[in-house]
Enzyme design. Sequence first.
Site, PDB file in Angstrom:
ATOM      1  CD1 TRP A 184      -2.881   1.690   0.392  1.00 24.03           C
ATOM      2  CD2 TRP A 184      -1.523   2.447   2.015  1.00 24.03           C
ATOM      3  NE1 TRP A 184      -2.995   3.177   0.739  1.00 24.03           N
ATOM      4  CE2 TRP A 184      -2.114   3.530   1.584  1.00 24.03           C
ATOM      5  CE3 TRP A 184      -0.395   2.691   3.033  1.00 24.03           C
ATOM      6  CZ2 TRP A 184      -2.213   4.781   2.188  1.00 24.03           C
ATOM      7  CZ3 TRP A 184      -0.455   4.083   3.575  1.00 24.03           C
ATOM      8  CH2 TRP A 184      -1.220   4.986   3.268  1.00 24.03           C
ATOM      9  CD  GLU A 225      -4.568  -1.510   1.976  1.00 24.93           C
ATOM     10  OE1 GLU A 225      -3.456  -1.908   2.195  1.00 24.93           O
ATOM     11  OE2 GLU A 225      -5.647  -1.161   2.508  1.00 24.93           O
ATOM     12  CE  LYS A 227      -6.544   5.864   2.164  1.00 25.96           C
ATOM     13  NZ  LYS A 227      -5.483   6.006   3.391  1.00 25.96           N
ATOM     14  CG  ASP A 258      -8.760  -0.861   4.000  1.00 29.43           C
ATOM     15  OD1 ASP A 258      -9.869  -0.334   4.529  1.00 29.43           O
ATOM     16  OD2 ASP A 258      -7.700  -0.861   4.712  1.00 29.43           O
ATOM     17  CG  HIS A 261      -8.778   1.763   1.294  1.00 27.05           C
ATOM     18  ND1 HIS A 261      -7.624   1.427   1.104  1.00 27.05           N
ATOM     19  CD2 HIS A 261      -8.793   2.409   2.517  1.00 27.05           C
ATOM     20  CE1 HIS A 261      -6.995   1.506   2.193  1.00 27.05           C
ATOM     21  NE2 HIS A 261      -7.289   2.186   3.217  1.00 27.05           N
ATOM     22  CG  HIS A 285      -6.033  -4.392   4.989  1.00 25.40           C
ATOM     23  ND1 HIS A 285      -5.218  -3.203   4.827  1.00 25.40           N
ATOM     24  CD2 HIS A 285      -5.357  -5.355   5.160  1.00 25.40           C
ATOM     25  CE1 HIS A 285      -3.986  -3.723   4.770  1.00 25.40           C
ATOM     26  NE2 HIS A 285      -4.082  -5.009   5.258  1.00 25.40           N
ATOM     27  CG  ASP A 293      -9.397   4.510   5.245  1.00 26.74           C
ATOM     28  OD1 ASP A 293      -9.913   3.545   5.716  1.00 26.74           O
ATOM     29  OD2 ASP A 293      -8.428   4.776   4.843  1.00 26.74           O
ATOM     30  CG  ASP A 295      -8.104   2.532   9.153  1.00 27.37           C
ATOM     31  OD1 ASP A 295      -8.191   1.635   8.554  1.00 27.37           O
ATOM     32  OD2 ASP A 295      -7.447   3.663   8.821  1.00 27.37           O
ATOM     33  CG  ASP A 325      -5.672  -1.510   8.225  1.00 27.02           C
ATOM     34  OD1 ASP A 325      -5.166  -1.011   9.197  1.00 27.02           O
ATOM     35  OD2 ASP A 325      -5.637  -1.038   6.860  1.00 27.02           O
TER      36      ASP A 325
HETATM   37  C1  RNT Z   1      -3.902   2.766   4.309  1.00 24.41           C
HETATM   38  C2  RNT Z   1      -4.124   1.389   4.377  1.00 24.41           C
HETATM   39  C3  RNT Z   1      -3.022   0.471   4.787  1.00 24.41           C
HETATM   40  C4  RNT Z   1      -2.553   1.018   6.317  1.00 24.41           C
HETATM   41  C5  RNT Z   1      -1.681   0.001   6.885  1.00 24.41           C
HETATM   42  C6  RNT Z   1      -1.070   0.266   8.160  1.00 24.41           C
HETATM   43  O1  RNT Z   1      -5.109   3.508   4.339  1.00 24.41           O
HETATM   44  O2  RNT Z   1      -5.560   0.896   4.798  1.00 24.41           O
HETATM   45  O3  RNT Z   1      -3.252  -0.654   4.768  1.00 24.41           O
HETATM   46  O4  RNT Z   1      -3.558   1.181   7.118  1.00 24.41           O
HETATM   47  O5  RNT Z   1      -0.736  -0.527   5.958  1.00 24.41           O
HETATM   48 ZN    ZN Z   2      -5.600  -1.410   4.510  1.00 26.32          ZN
END
Ligand code: RNT
Ligand code: ZN
Length: 417
Positions: A184, A225, A227, A258, A261, A285, A293, A295, A325
Amino acid sequence: MDVKQNYEQAKKQYEKWGVNVEDALEKLKQIPISIHCWQGDDVTGFEVNQQELSGGIDVTGNYPGKATTPEELRNDLDKALSLIPGKHRINLHAIYAETNCEVVERDEIEPKHFENWVQWAKENGLGLDFNPTLFSHPKADDGLTLAHPNKEIRDFWIRHTIASRKIAAYMGKELGTSALTNIWIPDGYKDIPSDRLTPRKRLEDSLNQIFEEEIDKKFNVDAVESKLFGIGSEAYVVGSHEFYMGYALKNDKLCLLDTGHYHPTEMVSNKISSMLLYSDELALHVSRPVRWDSDHVVILDDELREIGLEIVRNDALDKVRIGLDFFDASINRIAAWTIGTRNMIKSLLYALLTPNEHLKQLQEEGNFTERLAIMEELKTYPFGAIWDYYCESMNVPVGETWLKYVKEYEKEVLSKR
Ligand code: RNT
Ligand code: ZN
């Protein structure tokens, strides 16, 4: 009534639908979740010349007791793992290298810097996964890495990512289970670009160089990955979903989706079946975006249940590498891991207890009334009784009793840091 009695009662209700509950629990035991180490220290890592978190991701909160050494982080993970049923994997980032107080540049990291992690994983029967860290670094200060216009900077990150793949392959070899290297990058622009194509061409070229060396898939498998946007890359992200989907399909790589994302109403659960038609494997993720986003810790919400259902009913348990994640620094970090991971497992159990074939059949027959009715009734079936029994039989705390252990640990260990 005790856990076992409740279970026996509940089991009968699922068996009415032809669901084999024992089989479901057996299957559940075999599903590894890749637990991200970075919840334990707010994505800080152990580099000697540590930089502030960058790359358009953010951790908020200052709950006391975060891990500040590899030993602390592993102890904290041990604690969380003792509260989570099943055998799992731990997902590391390059910044978790142990370099003995020496400055080791990111493009010079080696397997030996991860020996302690591998040793610990061996002792605990865990698999490991890996991520190059292309943020929190002076060479990523302007938010560009593999797509940077400056070749020297690009080359630095290419070398870092190649080194990372080698470390992952070492982990996979040592542990007898292929590691996932997930790439990523933060690359993008805050404001409207005047050229979207050139950075993407550069990213494609960088990836081609990174993947030049074939690595046996027994040891390492690569994922990319995508985004939609990040903080500071609101207008444009080089590695968009379409970019990586195209790249992955063409170059036999995995896409990593993810859940934070995409556009707010765009669901990862709805992508799994399509993506798996065209690729053998997929990585996730699982996170929880709240308005962005963000998290947040994963909860057992509709989307999580739907993700579990899509994996299970499409017979994709061997095809989807499930990773987590999230990073919340406003609550006890061990509780965060425990809540999020237990929820991921719950969603898989829920799916395994669903009479999926029957529901598919109803849809085929156009019987949408019954499809909806039964799907809704199943939500209040005694799922909790089966879950409790699973936890008990896996020797982890039942229900909320795990909290007691987190509180004890907080008092005895975390509060003294
Ligand atoms: C960031 C991504 C990525 C990170 C990690 C720490 O938007 O989701 O995966 O969160 O690698
Ligand atoms: Zn991620």
